[in-house]
Design a protein around this motif. Structure first.
Motif: not given
Lengths: 113, 111
Positions: B3-8, B38, B89, B101, B106
């Motif tokens: 998993s690569v990142g929650l809640h950017l 992205q 990213f 990644f 954001r």
């Protein structure tokens, strides 16, 4: 086409059904990746194919997930007995050999209801 | 799965200002470090990469800095424009060409 093509672009399925997601990479690209992206989150690695080598399946979240790449080209990601938590955008990317530039498809948005 | 990142995290920047996006990496053996952008509803797109034996590389309006001592990567965007609004990213390319990644950021450009 010149880019990575994924199909379908959207898929709505009932919980418990199997789904197949397709990726057509750019011709000649040796590496192919599948990632999963939940809304507003990062890229979760699923599986990686490089040429004729055995795929790196270390990211597959459960044995309900599998993928194959036929003839070093088209890849299919299969999810069996889909669950609601499988809902996400599934992204495919391909790269030329020893390149850092991944070319991504538009993704398949999977919704499990 | 990995998993690569929650809640950017979000970076708000005024149009015309410079943006700096940061990323920490873990694998010292990576050959290349890369930045992707992205936009909403699209797949990530390559921006720039830097080889592990370099500490700076410039592109068009972008500069990538690599600090191997503290395992830190940054992307600087000069004169940020509305079209720069996206999720950015960082990624690492390891032996065997595997692309991993990291977390995303954001960027929101305010007019």
């Amino acid at each position: 086409g010149a880019g990575v093509s994924q199909s379908p672009s959207n898929k709505v399925t009932e919980k418990g059904k199997d789904v197949e997601l397709r990726c057509d990479p750019i011709s000649g690209h040796t590496a192919l990746y599948w990632y999963r992206q939940s809304l507003g989150q990062g890229l979760e690695f699923l599986i990686y194919f490089q040429g004729n080598s055995a795929p790196d399946k270390s990211g597959l979240p459960s044995d309900r997930f599998s993928a194959e790449r036929t003839g070093g080209s088209v890849s299919t990601l299969t999810i069996q007995r889909t669950q609601q938590e499988d809902s996400a955008v599934y992204l495919c990317a391909s790269l030329p050999y020893q390149s850092t530039e991944a070319f991504f498809g538009q993704g398949t948005r999977l919704t499990v209801v | 799965g990995e998993s690569v990142g929650l809640h950017l995290p979000t970076l708000s920047v005024q149009e015309g200002d410079n943006s700096i996006i940061n990323c920490a990496y873990s694998n010292s053996a990576s050959d290349y470090f890369i930045w992707y952008k992205q936009e909403s509803g699209k797949g990530p797109q390559f921006i720039i990469d830097i080889r592990s034996n370099m500490d700076k590389r410039q592109g068009q309006r972008v500069t990538v800095l690599l600090n191997k001592t503290v395992k830190h990567l940054s992307l600087q965007i000069a004169a940020t424009q509305p079209g720069d609004s996206a999720v950015y990213f960082c990624a690492e390319n390891n032996a065997g060409n595997k692309l991993t990644f990291g977390g995303g950021t954001r960027v929101l450009v305010k007019p």
